[in-house]
Design a protein around this motif. Structure first.
Motif, PDB file in Angstrom:
ATOM      1  N   TRP A 174      -1.226 -10.462  12.547  1.00  0.00           N
ATOM      2  CA  TRP A 174       0.046 -10.829  11.946  1.00  0.00           C
ATOM      3  C   TRP A 174       1.047  -9.746  12.290  1.00  0.00           C
ATOM      4  N   ASN A 175       2.250 -10.148  12.680  1.00  0.00           N
ATOM      5  CA  ASN A 175       3.256  -9.182  13.113  1.00  0.00           C
ATOM      6  C   ASN A 175       4.630  -9.629  12.657  1.00  0.00           C
ATOM      7  N   ASP A 176       5.674  -9.010  13.182  1.00  0.00           N
ATOM      8  CA  ASP A 176       7.030  -9.343  12.755  1.00  0.00           C
ATOM      9  C   ASP A 176       7.718 -10.353  13.671  1.00  0.00           C
ATOM     10  N   CYS A 177       6.965 -11.069  14.501  1.00  0.00           N
ATOM     11  CA  CYS A 177       7.567 -12.113  15.342  1.00  0.00           C
ATOM     12  C   CYS A 177       7.914 -13.356  14.537  1.00  0.00           C
ATOM     13  N   PHE A 178       7.172 -13.621  13.480  1.00  0.00           N
ATOM     14  CA  PHE A 178       7.378 -14.842  12.707  1.00  0.00           C
ATOM     15  C   PHE A 178       7.784 -14.603  11.266  1.00  0.00           C
ATOM     16  N   ALA A 179       7.911 -13.344  10.854  1.00  0.00           N
ATOM     17  CA  ALA A 179       8.378 -13.016   9.511  1.00  0.00           C
ATOM     18  C   ALA A 179       8.883 -11.577   9.509  1.00  0.00           C
ATOM     19  N   ARG A 180       9.972 -11.335   8.751  1.00  0.00           N
ATOM     20  CA  ARG A 180      10.559  -9.992   8.760  1.00  0.00           C
ATOM     21  C   ARG A 180       9.590  -8.940   8.244  1.00  0.00           C
ATOM     22  N   GLN A 181       8.861  -9.240   7.200  1.00  0.00           N
ATOM     23  CA  GLN A 181       7.897  -8.275   6.672  1.00  0.00           C
ATOM     24  C   GLN A 181       6.481  -8.812   6.848  1.00  0.00           C
ATOM     25  N   GLY A 182       6.167  -9.266   8.067  1.00  0.00           N
ATOM     26  CA  GLY A 182       4.881  -9.881   8.344  1.00  0.00           C
ATOM     27  C   GLY A 182       3.872  -8.982   9.025  1.00  0.00           C
ATOM     28  N   LYS A 183       4.148  -7.689   9.114  1.00  0.00           N
ATOM     29  CA  LYS A 183       3.233  -6.787   9.835  1.00  0.00           C
ATOM     30  C   LYS A 183       2.119  -6.287   8.924  1.00  0.00           C
ATOM     31  N   VAL A 184       0.899  -6.781   9.156  1.00  0.00           N
ATOM     32  CA  VAL A 184      -0.226  -6.304   8.375  1.00  0.00           C
ATOM     33  C   VAL A 184      -0.486  -4.822   8.662  1.00  0.00           C
ATOM     34  N   ASN A 185      -0.193  -4.370   9.858  1.00  0.00           N
ATOM     35  CA  ASN A 185      -0.426  -2.960  10.197  1.00  0.00           C
ATOM     36  C   ASN A 185       0.476  -1.997   9.432  1.00  0.00           C
ATOM     37  N   SER A 186       1.548  -2.509   8.811  1.00  0.00           N
ATOM     38  CA  SER A 186       2.381  -1.615   8.002  1.00  0.00           C
ATOM     39  C   SER A 186       1.646  -1.164   6.744  1.00  0.00           C
ATOM     40  N   LEU A 187       0.559  -1.848   6.379  1.00  0.00           N
ATOM     41  CA  LEU A 187      -0.229  -1.482   5.202  1.00  0.00           C
ATOM     42  C   LEU A 187      -1.324  -0.470   5.510  1.00  0.00           C
ATOM     43  N   VAL A 188      -1.700  -0.366   6.771  1.00  0.00           N
ATOM     44  CA  VAL A 188      -2.902   0.349   7.193  1.00  0.00           C
ATOM     45  C   VAL A 188      -2.587   1.752   7.702  1.00  0.00           C
ATOM     46  N   ALA A 189      -3.443   2.702   7.338  1.00  0.00           N
ATOM     47  CA  ALA A 189      -3.291   4.066   7.849  1.00  0.00           C
ATOM     48  C   ALA A 189      -3.518   4.064   9.366  1.00  0.00           C
ATOM     49  N   PRO A 190      -2.790   4.890  10.102  1.00  0.00           N
ATOM     50  CA  PRO A 190      -2.934   4.923  11.563  1.00  0.00           C
ATOM     51  C   PRO A 190      -4.170   5.721  11.996  1.00  0.00           C
ATOM     52  N   VAL A 191      -5.346   5.293  11.510  1.00  0.00           N
ATOM     53  CA  VAL A 191      -6.606   5.963  11.818  1.00  0.00           C
ATOM     54  C   VAL A 191      -7.426   5.026  12.700  1.00  0.00           C
TER      55      VAL A 191
ATOM     56  N   SER B 193       0.883  -1.166   0.000  1.00  0.00           N
ATOM     57  CA  SER B 193       0.000   0.000   0.000  1.00  0.00           C
ATOM     58  C   SER B 193       0.921   1.216   0.000  1.00  0.00           C
ATOM     59  N   PRO B 194       0.389   2.417  -0.097  1.00  0.00           N
ATOM     60  CA  PRO B 194       1.258   3.587  -0.019  1.00  0.00           C
ATOM     61  C   PRO B 194       2.013   3.692   1.309  1.00  0.00           C
ATOM     62  N   ARG B 195       1.598   2.936   2.322  1.00  0.00           N
ATOM     63  CA  ARG B 195       2.208   3.026   3.651  1.00  0.00           C
ATOM     64  C   ARG B 195       3.277   1.984   3.926  1.00  0.00           C
ATOM     65  N   GLY B 196       3.272   0.852   3.188  1.00  0.00           N
ATOM     66  CA  GLY B 196       4.248  -0.183   3.487  1.00  0.00           C
ATOM     67  C   GLY B 196       4.053  -1.452   2.686  1.00  0.00           C
ATOM     68  N   VAL B 197       4.793  -2.488   3.117  1.00  0.00           N
ATOM     69  CA  VAL B 197       4.825  -3.773   2.424  1.00  0.00           C
ATOM     70  C   VAL B 197       4.640  -4.883   3.434  1.00  0.00           C
ATOM     71  N   MET B 198       3.952  -5.936   3.021  1.00  0.00           N
ATOM     72  CA  MET B 198       3.823  -7.150   3.814  1.00  0.00           C
ATOM     73  C   MET B 198       4.044  -8.329   2.893  1.00  0.00           C
ATOM     74  N   VAL B 199       4.890  -9.277   3.315  1.00  0.00           N
ATOM     75  CA  VAL B 199       5.121 -10.507   2.557  1.00  0.00           C
ATOM     76  C   VAL B 199       4.420 -11.634   3.290  1.00  0.00           C
ATOM     77  N   ALA B 200       3.569 -12.376   2.582  1.00  0.00           N
ATOM     78  CA  ALA B 200       2.806 -13.465   3.198  1.00  0.00           C
ATOM     79  C   ALA B 200       2.495 -14.529   2.159  1.00  0.00           C
ATOM     80  N   ARG B 201       2.245 -15.721   2.639  1.00  0.00           N
ATOM     81  CA  ARG B 201       1.756 -16.776   1.750  1.00  0.00           C
ATOM     82  C   ARG B 201       0.279 -16.500   1.482  1.00  0.00           C
ATOM     83  N   VAL B 202      -0.153 -16.814   0.279  1.00  0.00           N
ATOM     84  CA  VAL B 202      -1.506 -16.488  -0.146  1.00  0.00           C
ATOM     85  C   VAL B 202      -2.258 -17.764  -0.513  1.00  0.00           C
ATOM     86  N   VAL B 203      -3.513 -17.793  -0.154  1.00  0.00           N
ATOM     87  CA  VAL B 203      -4.422 -18.848  -0.584  1.00  0.00           C
ATOM     88  C   VAL B 203      -5.494 -18.184  -1.426  1.00  0.00           C
TER      89      VAL B 203
END
Length: 98
Positions: free
Chosen positions: A29-46, A3-13
């Motif tokens: 989903w967070n960065d405990c189990f993947a380096r770019q696993g934070k779903v919140n990096s995609l979301v506006a802080p609203v 998104s304009p705010r960030g990137v998340m790498v995940a497996r997709v179904v």
């Protein structure tokens, strides 16, 4: 996903059960189990001013395949500090840390 705010790498179904044009990602989903696993990096802080609930259901994202030039698996019984440029994820394996 990006998104304009960030990137998340995940497996997709991919599923016909999902509404066309939409996707679902667990909000925890967070960065405990993947380096770019934070779903919140995609979301506006609203957030909702009354409940504090994030406005995570209104985020437009782009989905594209991740095509690394190479990949491998590293098993370790101790936590390792890996370089920032390296994408990684953790998975459970008997006798190893997660």
């Amino acid at each position: 996903m990006s998104s304009p705010r960030g990137v998340m790498v995940a497996r997709v179904v991919v599923s016909d059960a999902q509404r066309p044009g939409s996707l679902f990602t667990p909000m925890h989903w967070n960065d405990c189990f993947a380096r770019q696993g934070k779903v919140n990096s995609l979301v506006a802080p609203v957030v909702d001013p009354h409940s504090g609930q994030p406005e995570s259901k209104q985020t437009a994202v782009r989905i594209a395949p991740w095509l690394p030039q190479w990949q491998g698996e590293l098993f370790s019984r101790v936590s390792l500090a890996l370089p920032r440029h390296m994408h990684w994820w953790r998975k459970a394996a008997p006798g190893y840390i997660i």
